[in-house]
Enzyme design. Structure first.
Site, PDB file in Angstrom:
ATOM      1  N   ARG A  23      19.163  20.130  -2.944  1.00  0.00           N
ATOM      2  CA  ARG A  23      17.751  20.531  -2.967  1.00  0.00           C
ATOM      3  C   ARG A  23      17.070  20.291  -1.634  1.00  0.00           C
ATOM      4  O   ARG A  23      16.010  20.833  -1.356  1.00  0.00           O
ATOM      5  CB  ARG A  23      16.996  19.757  -4.050  1.00  0.00           C
ATOM      6  CG  ARG A  23      17.517  19.987  -5.457  1.00  0.00           C
ATOM      7  CD  ARG A  23      16.913  19.006  -6.421  1.00  0.00           C
ATOM      8  NE  ARG A  23      17.325  17.645  -6.041  1.00  0.00           N
ATOM      9  CZ  ARG A  23      16.728  16.536  -6.453  1.00  0.00           C
ATOM     10  NH1 ARG A  23      15.675  16.590  -7.242  1.00  0.00           N
ATOM     11  NH2 ARG A  23      17.176  15.359  -6.071  1.00  0.00           N
ATOM     12  N   ASN A  49      -2.061  10.502  12.592  1.00  0.00           N
ATOM     13  CA  ASN A  49      -2.302  11.614  13.505  1.00  0.00           C
ATOM     14  C   ASN A  49      -1.078  12.522  13.534  1.00  0.00           C
ATOM     15  O   ASN A  49       0.049  12.062  13.343  1.00  0.00           O
ATOM     16  CB  ASN A  49      -2.581  11.099  14.916  1.00  0.00           C
ATOM     17  CG  ASN A  49      -3.797  10.211  14.965  1.00  0.00           C
ATOM     18  OD1 ASN A  49      -4.843  10.535  14.427  1.00  0.00           O
ATOM     19  ND2 ASN A  49      -3.660   9.062  15.600  1.00  0.00           N
ATOM     20  N   ARG A  59       2.646  14.297  26.564  1.00  0.00           N
ATOM     21  CA  ARG A  59       1.422  13.634  26.119  1.00  0.00           C
ATOM     22  C   ARG A  59       1.568  12.149  26.441  1.00  0.00           C
ATOM     23  O   ARG A  59       2.434  11.478  25.922  1.00  0.00           O
ATOM     24  CB  ARG A  59       1.195  13.855  24.627  1.00  0.00           C
ATOM     25  CG  ARG A  59       0.996  15.318  24.250  1.00  0.00           C
ATOM     26  CD  ARG A  59       0.767  15.476  22.745  1.00  0.00           C
ATOM     27  NE  ARG A  59       0.693  16.860  22.349  1.00  0.00           N
ATOM     28  CZ  ARG A  59      -0.426  17.574  22.264  1.00  0.00           C
ATOM     29  NH1 ARG A  59      -1.592  17.028  22.575  1.00  0.00           N
ATOM     30  NH2 ARG A  59      -0.393  18.827  21.871  1.00  0.00           N
ATOM     31  N   HIS A  62      -0.561   6.884  27.101  1.00  0.00           N
ATOM     32  CA  HIS A  62      -1.879   6.493  26.603  1.00  0.00           C
ATOM     33  C   HIS A  62      -1.865   5.099  25.979  1.00  0.00           C
ATOM     34  O   HIS A  62      -0.851   4.660  25.449  1.00  0.00           O
ATOM     35  CB  HIS A  62      -2.359   7.475  25.530  1.00  0.00           C
ATOM     36  CG  HIS A  62      -2.426   8.887  26.011  1.00  0.00           C
ATOM     37  ND1 HIS A  62      -2.120   9.950  25.193  1.00  0.00           N
ATOM     38  CD2 HIS A  62      -2.760   9.425  27.208  1.00  0.00           C
ATOM     39  CE1 HIS A  62      -2.266  11.084  25.870  1.00  0.00           C
ATOM     40  NE2 HIS A  62      -2.649  10.782  27.100  1.00  0.00           N
ATOM     41  N   LYS A  72       1.495   1.542  16.812  1.00  0.00           N
ATOM     42  CA  LYS A  72       1.789   2.864  16.276  1.00  0.00           C
ATOM     43  C   LYS A  72       3.189   2.896  15.677  1.00  0.00           C
ATOM     44  O   LYS A  72       4.110   2.273  16.208  1.00  0.00           O
ATOM     45  CB  LYS A  72       1.720   3.922  17.391  1.00  0.00           C
ATOM     46  CG  LYS A  72       0.360   4.048  18.031  1.00  0.00           C
ATOM     47  CD  LYS A  72       0.387   5.022  19.192  1.00  0.00           C
ATOM     48  CE  LYS A  72      -0.979   5.111  19.856  1.00  0.00           C
ATOM     49  NZ  LYS A  72      -0.953   5.957  21.045  1.00  0.00           N
ATOM     50  N   HIS A 119       1.991   4.465  25.481  1.00  0.00           N
ATOM     51  CA  HIS A 119       2.919   5.320  24.733  1.00  0.00           C
ATOM     52  C   HIS A 119       2.767   6.766  25.184  1.00  0.00           C
ATOM     53  O   HIS A 119       1.664   7.228  25.486  1.00  0.00           O
ATOM     54  CB  HIS A 119       2.631   5.221  23.227  1.00  0.00           C
ATOM     55  CG  HIS A 119       3.440   6.177  22.433  1.00  0.00           C
ATOM     56  ND1 HIS A 119       2.922   7.349  21.943  1.00  0.00           N
ATOM     57  CD2 HIS A 119       4.745   6.146  22.064  1.00  0.00           C
ATOM     58  CE1 HIS A 119       3.883   7.992  21.296  1.00  0.00           C
ATOM     59  NE2 HIS A 119       4.983   7.288  21.355  1.00  0.00           N
ATOM     60  N   TYR A 132       2.128  10.093  13.897  1.00  0.00           N
ATOM     61  CA  TYR A 132       2.060   8.652  14.132  1.00  0.00           C
ATOM     62  C   TYR A 132       0.937   8.009  13.339  1.00  0.00           C
ATOM     63  O   TYR A 132      -0.122   8.569  13.150  1.00  0.00           O
ATOM     64  CB  TYR A 132       1.964   8.304  15.612  1.00  0.00           C
ATOM     65  CG  TYR A 132       0.844   8.919  16.404  1.00  0.00           C
ATOM     66  CD1 TYR A 132      -0.260   8.174  16.767  1.00  0.00           C
ATOM     67  CD2 TYR A 132       0.906  10.242  16.823  1.00  0.00           C
ATOM     68  CE1 TYR A 132      -1.277   8.721  17.524  1.00  0.00           C
ATOM     69  CE2 TYR A 132      -0.104  10.799  17.583  1.00  0.00           C
ATOM     70  CZ  TYR A 132      -1.202  10.028  17.927  1.00  0.00           C
ATOM     71  OH  TYR A 132      -2.217  10.575  18.671  1.00  0.00           O
ATOM     72  N   GLU A 143     -10.180   4.085  25.566  1.00  0.00           N
ATOM     73  CA  GLU A 143      -8.943   4.771  25.923  1.00  0.00           C
ATOM     74  C   GLU A 143      -8.653   4.644  27.415  1.00  0.00           C
ATOM     75  O   GLU A 143      -9.551   4.575  28.242  1.00  0.00           O
ATOM     76  CB  GLU A 143      -8.979   6.239  25.504  1.00  0.00           C
ATOM     77  CG  GLU A 143      -9.908   7.109  26.300  1.00  0.00           C
ATOM     78  CD  GLU A 143      -9.895   8.564  25.851  1.00  0.00           C
ATOM     79  OE1 GLU A 143      -9.114   8.941  24.973  1.00  0.00           O
ATOM     80  OE2 GLU A 143     -10.693   9.333  26.408  1.00  0.00           O
ATOM     81  N   LYS A 169      -6.740  16.102  31.737  1.00  0.00           N
ATOM     82  CA  LYS A 169      -7.115  14.696  31.609  1.00  0.00           C
ATOM     83  C   LYS A 169      -5.953  13.785  31.993  1.00  0.00           C
ATOM     84  O   LYS A 169      -6.133  12.805  32.718  1.00  0.00           O
ATOM     85  CB  LYS A 169      -7.568  14.426  30.170  1.00  0.00           C
ATOM     86  CG  LYS A 169      -8.008  13.016  29.906  1.00  0.00           C
ATOM     87  CD  LYS A 169      -8.589  12.910  28.503  1.00  0.00           C
ATOM     88  CE  LYS A 169      -7.861  11.864  27.738  1.00  0.00           C
ATOM     89  NZ  LYS A 169      -8.313  11.719  26.372  1.00  0.00           N
ATOM     90  N   ASP A 170      -4.747  14.109  31.508  1.00  0.00           N
ATOM     91  CA  ASP A 170      -3.586  13.262  31.800  1.00  0.00           C
ATOM     92  C   ASP A 170      -3.129  13.363  33.255  1.00  0.00           C
ATOM     93  O   ASP A 170      -2.500  12.444  33.765  1.00  0.00           O
ATOM     94  CB  ASP A 170      -2.435  13.594  30.854  1.00  0.00           C
ATOM     95  CG  ASP A 170      -2.653  13.046  29.452  1.00  0.00           C
ATOM     96  OD1 ASP A 170      -3.654  12.340  29.229  1.00  0.00           O
ATOM     97  OD2 ASP A 170      -1.824  13.337  28.567  1.00  0.00           O
TER      98      ASP A 170
END
Length: 181
Positions: A23, A49, A59, A62, A72, A119, A132, A143, A169-170
């Site tokens: 299944r 998230n 990403r 952060h 996390k 991370h 996460y 942040e 931003k990064d």
């Protein structure tokens, strides 16, 4: 569930037991009692998230500072990423060291990233879905982050840098040296 601590104290690789049959499959993605017993960590997650990304999207790296710091529990639902965490705890023997692991939707492996870590991840397959849990709420005023190609950290993202897709931003995040030395 099988749990292994990485060389970064408090950072764990978690391999859940996956039950497969004709299944499909079933697995318990988190059980607070089992997690606490296996890791010695008492945690209470308050926010989940989810992101969907294309191949090459990076990403990170952060983190949130002070009282807003977050632990996390990360996993890939579909696709594959190279996941990286960096120990930012100044009193740690592994301060400034990083750990990386490939997470994918097939092996269901998870990574627990404790508070006091940066991370990030790079997506290795199109349409990757990354999930996460966080033990603290997101706080925009707390942040921060470290630029992904920081020379001091020297992280090998196993991906051609000219093909990496990073948010505006990064691209402007600080270096490790500027933040912590």
């Amino acid at each position: 569930m099988k749990v292994e601590e990485t060389y970064l104290k408090g950072c764990f690789v978690i391999m859940p037991k996956v039950f497969k049959d004709d299944r499909g499959y079933f697995l318990e993605t988190f059980n607070e009692q089992v997690f606490s017993k296996e890791t010695g960590i008492k945690t209470h997650f308050v926010q989940d998230n989810l992101s969907k990304s294309s191949k090459g999207v990076l990403r990170g790296l952060h983190f949130q500072e002070g009282e807003a710091a977050q632990a996390k529990l990360v996993q890939v639902i579909k696709g594959r990423v190279l996941d990286v965490c960096v120990d930012l705890r100044k009193d740690s023997l592994t301060f400034g060291k990083h750990f990386s692991i490939t997470l994918d939707g097939l092996n269901k492996v998870q990574l627990y990233v404790p508070r006091g870590f940066a991370h990030g991840f790079i997506v290795l397959e199109d349409n990757t879905i990354f999930s996460y849990k966080c033990d603290n709420f997101y706080d925009k005023n707390s942040e921060s982050g470290i630029i992904f190609n920081d020379k001091t950290l020297n992280i090998d993202w196993n991906f051609p840098e000219e093909k990496i897709i990073v948010s505006e931003k990064d691209k402007t995040l600080e270096t490790f040296e500027n933040l912590f030395r």
